[in-house]
Design a protein around this motif. Structure first.
Motif, PDB file in Angstrom:
ATOM      1  N   GLY A  15       0.814  -1.209   0.000  1.00 53.99           N
ATOM      2  CA  GLY A  15       0.000   0.000   0.000  1.00 53.99           C
ATOM      3  C   GLY A  15       0.847   1.258   0.000  1.00 53.99           C
ATOM      4  O   GLY A  15       0.534   2.224  -0.698  1.00 53.99           O
ATOM      5  N   LEU A  16       1.920   1.248   0.787  1.00 51.73           N
ATOM      6  CA  LEU A  16       2.807   2.412   0.802  1.00 51.73           C
ATOM      7  C   LEU A  16       3.468   2.643  -0.549  1.00 51.73           C
ATOM      8  O   LEU A  16       3.509   3.767  -1.058  1.00 51.73           O
ATOM      9  N   VAL A  17       3.985   1.587  -1.137  1.00 51.06           N
ATOM     10  CA  VAL A  17       4.685   1.725  -2.412  1.00 51.06           C
ATOM     11  C   VAL A  17       3.720   2.122  -3.520  1.00 51.06           C
ATOM     12  O   VAL A  17       3.978   3.075  -4.266  1.00 51.06           O
ATOM     13  N   LEU A  21       3.649   5.732  -5.485  1.00 51.93           N
ATOM     14  CA  LEU A  21       3.850   5.817  -6.933  1.00 51.93           C
ATOM     15  C   LEU A  21       2.678   6.503  -7.627  1.00 51.93           C
ATOM     16  O   LEU A  21       2.870   7.356  -8.491  1.00 51.93           O
ATOM     17  N   VAL A  22       1.476   6.143  -7.251  1.00 56.79           N
ATOM     18  CA  VAL A  22       0.294   6.762  -7.860  1.00 56.79           C
ATOM     19  C   VAL A  22       0.199   8.228  -7.460  1.00 56.79           C
ATOM     20  O   VAL A  22      -0.094   9.086  -8.288  1.00 56.79           O
ATOM     21  N   GLY A  23       0.476   8.514  -6.192  1.00 54.72           N
ATOM     22  CA  GLY A  23       0.421   9.900  -5.732  1.00 54.72           C
ATOM     23  C   GLY A  23       1.470  10.778  -6.378  1.00 54.72           C
ATOM     24  O   GLY A  23       1.249  11.962  -6.621  1.00 54.72           O
ATOM     25  N   MET A  24       2.617  10.213  -6.682  1.00 54.97           N
ATOM     26  CA  MET A  24       3.681  10.975  -7.315  1.00 54.97           C
ATOM     27  C   MET A  24       3.327  11.348  -8.748  1.00 54.97           C
ATOM     28  O   MET A  24       3.735  12.394  -9.244  1.00 54.97           O
ATOM     29  N   GLU A  25       2.560  10.516  -9.426  1.00 51.29           N
ATOM     30  CA  GLU A  25       2.230  10.751 -10.829  1.00 51.29           C
ATOM     31  C   GLU A  25       0.922  11.498 -11.038  1.00 51.29           C
ATOM     32  O   GLU A  25       0.682  12.002 -12.126  1.00 51.29           O
ATOM     33  N   SER A  26       0.074  11.568 -10.042  1.00 51.87           N
ATOM     34  CA  SER A  26      -1.249  12.159 -10.199  1.00 51.87           C
ATOM     35  C   SER A  26      -1.176  13.672 -10.292  1.00 51.87           C
ATOM     36  O   SER A  26      -0.479  14.330  -9.527  1.00 51.87           O
ATOM     37  N   LYS A  27      -1.913  14.227 -11.235  1.00 55.15           N
ATOM     38  CA  LYS A  27      -1.955  15.675 -11.396  1.00 55.15           C
ATOM     39  C   LYS A  27      -2.858  16.331 -10.354  1.00 55.15           C
ATOM     40  O   LYS A  27      -2.761  17.524 -10.116  1.00 55.15           O
ATOM     41  N   LYS A  28      -3.738  15.558  -9.741  1.00 47.99           N
ATOM     42  CA  LYS A  28      -4.670  16.099  -8.753  1.00 47.99           C
ATOM     43  C   LYS A  28      -4.040  16.259  -7.375  1.00 47.99           C
ATOM     44  O   LYS A  28      -4.595  16.928  -6.521  1.00 47.99           O
ATOM     45  N   VAL A  29      -2.889  15.645  -7.169  1.00 47.31           N
ATOM     46  CA  VAL A  29      -2.216  15.696  -5.876  1.00 47.31           C
ATOM     47  C   VAL A  29      -1.316  16.925  -5.829  1.00 47.31           C
ATOM     48  O   VAL A  29      -0.576  17.189  -6.779  1.00 47.31           O
ATOM     49  N   LEU A  36       6.452  14.470  -0.736  1.00 46.08           N
ATOM     50  CA  LEU A  36       6.378  13.563   0.412  1.00 46.08           C
ATOM     51  C   LEU A  36       6.347  12.105  -0.040  1.00 46.08           C
ATOM     52  O   LEU A  36       6.990  11.246   0.561  1.00 46.08           O
ATOM     53  N   ALA A  37       5.629  11.816  -1.121  1.00 43.61           N
ATOM     54  CA  ALA A  37       5.591  10.447  -1.658  1.00 43.61           C
ATOM     55  C   ALA A  37       6.973  10.018  -2.136  1.00 43.61           C
ATOM     56  O   ALA A  37       7.387   8.873  -1.919  1.00 43.61           O
ATOM     57  N   ALA A  38       7.704  10.929  -2.767  1.00 47.06           N
ATOM     58  CA  ALA A  38       9.067  10.611  -3.210  1.00 47.06           C
ATOM     59  C   ALA A  38       9.976  10.358  -2.013  1.00 47.06           C
ATOM     60  O   ALA A  38      10.831   9.464  -2.048  1.00 47.06           O
ATOM     61  N   VAL A  39       9.787  11.115  -0.945  1.00 39.01           N
ATOM     62  CA  VAL A  39      10.592  10.916   0.267  1.00 39.01           C
ATOM     63  C   VAL A  39      10.269   9.563   0.902  1.00 39.01           C
ATOM     64  O   VAL A  39      11.174   8.857   1.356  1.00 39.01           O
ATOM     65  N   VAL A  40       8.995   9.182   0.918  1.00 35.23           N
ATOM     66  CA  VAL A  40       8.601   7.889   1.478  1.00 35.23           C
ATOM     67  C   VAL A  40       9.232   6.749   0.678  1.00 35.23           C
ATOM     68  O   VAL A  40       9.783   5.797   1.250  1.00 35.23           O
ATOM     69  N   LEU A  41       9.186   6.853  -0.647  1.00 35.23           N
ATOM     70  CA  LEU A  41       9.804   5.818  -1.476  1.00 35.23           C
ATOM     71  C   LEU A  41      11.309   5.762  -1.253  1.00 35.23           C
ATOM     72  O   LEU A  41      11.907   4.685  -1.190  1.00 35.23           O
ATOM     73  N   SER A  42      11.940   6.915  -1.126  1.00 34.41           N
ATOM     74  CA  SER A  42      13.381   6.941  -0.870  1.00 34.41           C
ATOM     75  C   SER A  42      13.704   6.316   0.481  1.00 34.41           C
ATOM     76  O   SER A  42      14.688   5.573   0.605  1.00 34.41           O
ATOM     77  N   LEU A  44      11.981   4.006   2.054  1.00 33.71           N
ATOM     78  CA  LEU A  44      11.813   2.560   1.924  1.00 33.71           C
ATOM     79  C   LEU A  44      13.008   1.937   1.216  1.00 33.71           C
ATOM     80  O   LEU A  44      13.495   0.871   1.617  1.00 33.71           O
ATOM     81  N   LEU A  45      13.504   2.600   0.186  1.00 27.17           N
ATOM     82  CA  LEU A  45      14.665   2.085  -0.536  1.00 27.17           C
ATOM     83  C   LEU A  45      15.909   2.094   0.345  1.00 27.17           C
ATOM     84  O   LEU A  45      16.696   1.140   0.325  1.00 27.17           O
TER      85      LEU A  45
END
Length: 92
Positions: A15-17, A21-29, A36-42, A44-45
């Motif tokens: 769910g986090l990943v 990913l969806v939140g990073m690409e969405s134009k509505k966000v 913040l989504a990019a930071v969360v993915l980083s 996790l990596l």
């Protein structure tokens, strides 16, 4: 019991990943949430990378160290490419 815990952790991690990913690409966000989504993915990596380093240090196998290094480099390269692609597209 272990299977239940494994399923719960997998569900949360997936769910986090996927959400990031969806939140990073969405134009509505809003941009702040995309960052913040990019930071969360980083984060996790980096956590996966720390696990790889720990596993490589505890085992004396050179092949395992090389394999874990290649997997980590692939994950990090893919995430960097994805983040650059998304934010480059948003600037234009």
């Amino acid at each position: 019991m272990e299977l239940l815990i494994e399923l719960i952790v997998e569900f949360i991690f997936e769910g986090l990943v996927e959400g990031s990913l969806v939140g990073m690409e969405s134009k509505k966000v809003p941009m702040s949430l995309r960052i913040l989504a990019a930071v969360v993915l980083s984060a996790l990596l980096i956590g996966v990378g720390v696990i790889f380093v720990f596993l490589g240090l505890t085992d004396d196998s050179v092949a395992l160290r090389i394999l874990l290094g290649v997997v980590f480099a692939g994950l990090f390269g893919g995430l960097t490419w994805k983040i650059c692609k998304v934010f480059k597209k948003k600037r234009q």
